[in-house]
Design a protein around this motif. Sequence first.
Motif, short mmCIF file in Angstrom:
data_model
loop_
_atom_site.label_atom_id
_atom_site.label_comp_id
_atom_site.label_asym_id
_atom_site.label_seq_id
_atom_site.Cartn_x
_atom_site.Cartn_y
_atom_site.Cartn_z
N ARG A 556 71.75 101.96 79.01
CA ARG A 556 71.76 100.58 78.54
C ARG A 556 70.78 100.40 77.37
O ARG A 556 71.09 99.76 76.37
CB ARG A 556 71.40 99.63 79.68
N LEU A 557 69.59 100.97 77.50
CA LEU A 557 68.59 100.84 76.44
C LEU A 557 69.04 101.57 75.17
O LEU A 557 68.81 101.10 74.06
CB LEU A 557 67.25 101.40 76.92
N ARG A 558 69.71 102.74 75.34
CA ARG A 558 70.24 103.45 74.17
C ARG A 558 71.29 102.61 73.47
O ARG A 558 71.35 102.55 72.24
CB ARG A 558 70.83 104.79 74.59
N GLN A 559 72.15 101.93 74.26
CA GLN A 559 73.18 101.08 73.69
C GLN A 559 72.56 99.93 72.91
O GLN A 559 73.00 99.57 71.82
CB GLN A 559 74.09 100.54 74.82
N GLN A 560 71.48 99.34 73.49
CA GLN A 560 70.78 98.27 72.79
C GLN A 560 70.19 98.77 71.48
O GLN A 560 70.24 98.09 70.46
CB GLN A 560 69.67 97.69 73.66
N LEU A 561 69.62 99.97 71.50
CA LEU A 561 69.02 100.53 70.29
C LEU A 561 70.08 100.80 69.23
O LEU A 561 69.89 100.51 68.06
CB LEU A 561 68.27 101.83 70.63
N ARG A 562 71.24 101.35 69.65
CA ARG A 562 72.33 101.58 68.70
C ARG A 562 72.81 100.27 68.10
O ARG A 562 73.11 100.18 66.91
CB ARG A 562 73.48 102.32 69.38
N GLN A 563 72.90 99.22 68.95
CA GLN A 563 73.33 97.91 68.47
C GLN A 563 72.35 97.37 67.43
O GLN A 563 72.75 96.81 66.41
CB GLN A 563 73.47 96.95 69.65
N THR A 564 71.06 97.54 67.70
CA THR A 564 70.04 97.07 66.75
C THR A 564 70.15 97.80 65.42
O THR A 564 70.10 97.19 64.35
CB THR A 564 68.64 97.28 67.35
N HIS A 565 70.32 99.13 65.48
CA HIS A 565 70.47 99.92 64.24
C HIS A 565 71.72 99.50 63.48
O HIS A 565 71.73 99.43 62.25
CB HIS A 565 70.52 101.40 64.58
N ARG A 566 72.81 99.22 64.24
CA ARG A 566 74.05 98.81 63.58
C ARG A 566 73.86 97.47 62.88
O ARG A 566 74.30 97.26 61.76
CB ARG A 566 75.18 98.73 64.60
N MET A 567 73.15 96.53 63.56
CA MET A 567 72.92 95.23 62.95
C MET A 567 72.07 95.36 61.69
O MET A 567 72.31 94.67 60.69
CB MET A 567 72.22 94.31 63.95
N GLY A 738 83.32 81.00 77.78
CA GLY A 738 82.51 82.23 77.77
C GLY A 738 83.14 83.35 76.95
O GLY A 738 84.18 83.21 76.32
N MET A 739 82.45 84.53 76.97
CA MET A 739 82.89 85.70 76.19
C MET A 739 82.88 86.94 77.07
O MET A 739 82.05 87.05 77.98
CB MET A 739 81.95 85.92 75.00
N ASP A 740 83.77 87.88 76.76
CA ASP A 740 83.69 89.18 77.43
C ASP A 740 82.63 90.03 76.74
O ASP A 740 82.04 89.63 75.73
CB ASP A 740 85.06 89.88 77.43
N GLU A 741 82.37 91.22 77.31
CA GLU A 741 81.26 92.04 76.81
C GLU A 741 81.50 92.49 75.37
O GLU A 741 80.59 92.49 74.55
CB GLU A 741 81.07 93.27 77.71
N LYS A 742 82.75 92.84 75.04
CA LYS A 742 83.05 93.32 73.69
C LYS A 742 82.79 92.23 72.66
O LYS A 742 82.18 92.48 71.61
CB LYS A 742 84.52 93.76 73.63
N THR A 743 83.23 91.00 72.95
CA THR A 743 83.00 89.89 72.02
C THR A 743 81.52 89.56 71.91
O THR A 743 81.00 89.31 70.83
CB THR A 743 83.77 88.65 72.50
N ARG A 744 80.81 89.59 73.06
CA ARG A 744 79.38 89.27 73.06
C ARG A 744 78.59 90.27 72.21
O ARG A 744 77.65 89.90 71.53
CB ARG A 744 78.84 89.27 74.50
N PHE A 751 81.50 88.16 59.63
CA PHE A 751 82.96 88.11 59.60
C PHE A 751 83.59 88.42 60.96
O PHE A 751 84.78 88.64 61.06
CB PHE A 751 83.54 89.05 58.54
N SER A 752 82.76 88.47 62.02
CA SER A 752 83.30 88.65 63.36
C SER A 752 83.59 87.28 63.94
O SER A 752 82.70 86.47 64.13
CB SER A 752 82.30 89.40 64.25
N THR A 753 84.88 86.94 64.20
CA THR A 753 85.26 85.63 64.70
C THR A 753 86.46 85.77 65.60
O THR A 753 87.31 86.66 65.41
CB THR A 753 85.56 84.66 63.54
N THR A 754 86.54 84.89 66.60
CA THR A 754 87.69 84.85 67.51
C THR A 754 88.60 83.67 67.17
O THR A 754 89.60 83.44 67.84
CB THR A 754 87.21 84.69 68.96
N LYS A 755 88.24 82.91 66.13
CA LYS A 755 89.02 81.73 65.75
C LYS A 755 90.10 82.12 64.76
O LYS A 755 89.99 83.10 64.01
CB LYS A 755 88.09 80.67 65.14
N PHE A 756 91.15 81.27 64.71
CA PHE A 756 92.23 81.52 63.75
C PHE A 756 91.73 81.30 62.33
O PHE A 756 92.08 82.00 61.40
CB PHE A 756 93.41 80.60 64.06
#
Length: 833
Positions: A556-567, A738-744, A751-756
């Motif tokens: 989980r912590l590695r995933q958080q770190l990858r997410q931070t680097h991606r951001m 609410g949102m699922d994990e992928k959307t969250r 440019f990430s949006t769930t709206k039309f």
Amino acid sequence: MKFSHKLAVTILATGMILLLFLSFAVYEFSYNSITKTQSIYTRSIADELSGDIDNLLYEKVKTALTLANTPIIKNSLEASNLSYAGLSDEKRKEAIKRLNEKWKSTENPAGEFILKFTDNKVSRFLKDQQAMLKGEYGEIFLTNKFGALAASTAKLSTFAHGHKYWWRGAHNNGEGAVFFDDRGYDDSVGGYVLGLVVPVRKGTEIIGILKCNLNILGSISELISSTGDKAIGKFKLIRSGGMVVFEEGFEPLSTRVHDSIFKKLESKNIDPLIISDSGEKYLVGFSEIKMTKGEKGYGFGGTFESIDHKKGNTGESWYIICYRQMSAALAPATELVNSIVFVSGFIILILVLVSQMFGKMIATPLTILEKAAEKIGKGNFEYRIEMMQNDEFGNLADSFNSMAEKLQKTTTSVESLENEVKHRKQIEKELRESEAKYRMISENTPAIVYQFKMTPDGAFTFPYVNDSVQSVMGVSAEDVMRDASNLIDRVHPEDKKNFFDGVLKSAEKLEPYNESFRCLKDGKELWVECRTAPRSMTDGSILWNGFFVDITEKKRLRQQLRQTHRMEAVGSLAGGIAHQFNNALSVITGNIDLLEMNFAGDEAVGNYTGAMKTSATRMTQLTAQLLAYARGGKYQAKIISLCDFVKDRLPLIQHVVGSGIHVDTDLASNIFNVEVDMTQMQMVLSAVLANSSEAMEDKGSIRITCRHKMITDGIAKDFPGLKPGSYACLTVTDDGHGMDEKTRNRVFEPFSTTKFEGRGLGMAAAYGIVRNHDGFIWVDSELGRGTTVKIYLPAIENFREGLPAVETSAQKETKPKPEWIKGTGTILVIEDE
């Protein structure tokens, strides 16, 4: 060599080795400890003296500002400015130029033209200031807002000063600043001078510039001389370029600092260091004088050489350096080692003498025993020792006699057999203790330690598994050892085949098996890392010894770190795109403005340019959001109450919330304030409320709360980028879908949006703004359970009450629409592309 001599030599050699080792260890420890402590102390001394000089300069500034605000100064400047006000810019410059030429060509300081400026009411007032603070000032003079001389205590080299760097530094494009003119020698006063230049204001307008040439080294030398002594060290006031401004016994700017110190200053690393100079080692501490850095509101510098100033400061700052001899700093360590050597040497000498004496006493019975052992060793079992001593040697002699007597009776030593039995019992005892020790380690480790066995017919069993299987897998050790399927069935169905394929492959090649896979515990997934090594048994079965480790949290912590680097990577990309897009928009909007100017009366063209400008404005807003995500934009930060901010700005952004949605607030009154850019924080609050409103489809409620939060190390480690400390927490909670994990996980990506419809930049910009304020934004959401957004902003604990109210929208001034000004001329444009 006799036994007594050997004993004495052994004690002497051992003692000397221990003494050398102890002396070296003590000296090394003391050296490192004292060097570290003295480095900190040396730096603190330099910082203290640097602070004193800062205070001295600040007092000089206050005195000059007080002088600049006297009515006589201001009245004189208003009169001087009025005499030039009626002239055009060109004629005024020409007039000042003529007066400047006349001033330079007039050699007699007592001439009527010169005395008009050096013997008027203001100049006499300035001379009185010189007299009151005797030795404090060199020249003091006053110029009007056009740079022309208004009054002076003496004839200067020039009449016009508006073109000079120190005049421009103090004027600061109309905003005003205190400027220190560090130009070295001043021939007019025959010594080192620091020019202090301050603006003279009337309201917010700068109406003139006052310059006071300070004989600064006298005051600074008193500070340095009162601070330095043999215990503290010696001091130098230097420029960052290496020239020594002040050192006792030397002419200012006649010497340079040591090359090692200059390299330190060049690298901007001013940690203390040790240098060698003239056969001595010195500990050197640095401290930069803050008011010479050129911070906001203050300028510092000079030119290398002008008409009456030499050895000037070309954009450098001032430092205090403190020299301390290492020999003096290390004196305690040297004394300690000398004491240890003296005391230890004396003890060793006593031990040698005592060992020599006792060695002789011990050697006599040992010689008798040696002779007896030699006789018995040659088979003379009738030999007996005659030793009448009531001690260990007497007992040993009796044992020898008894042994010889028994050896006479038999050649088999019963005593030897008894020793063998005792030896085996000791081995068995050690084996039991070893087994107990490793069982204790196994039972107390958080990992699952196991033995996994596959019989020749393919059946699997667990001969052993520790109790950690209960906490990790949720099944007892007894159930696993009774039936292996109780553990094997907990392997995730999608990973079970890979697990068995890897185990069987390791059995075929008898190679270690290291792999991670998913397991199920109470219906929830967890990741387990398996490490095991197989070995073949005599009955044909394979036995694996290994362990399982729960690595769910690590993943989980590695995933958080990858997410931070991606951001961070996406932020860099977004920033680059936004900058390039802004460059292109500048060309478009500029040409639209030119079209409107050239076709001002053409309605058709106006319709087209209006549509073009509307689109360009929308694109400008888009790039502003991209830049907010990439680098925030903390341009006008103010200390505010977060609760007051929400109360004020909520009505302004209410339109982003649907009419069927109720907004409820719970704003605590006792939380700390924050330092933020209110415009950008309004963008953050608007983006979060807009997302919540769209998630509820115009029906539901939103709750906004403000609380004070203390983030500990334990909490911060679970959120990369969040630092421990005191925070003001703004929480927005909705009861939407609410949102699922992928959307969250992608909610903050541009440019990430769930709206039309929509650009998907609102939350991305919010993320960039909050992070640029050294804050943290976190989203918690599940499908069907709504969404919670928490915004953590660093709290300012020193400010609780008494702050100005948050500026409301009604208080903001409406900026007038700019008017086009037409004319002719040349515009110089400098652009990197």
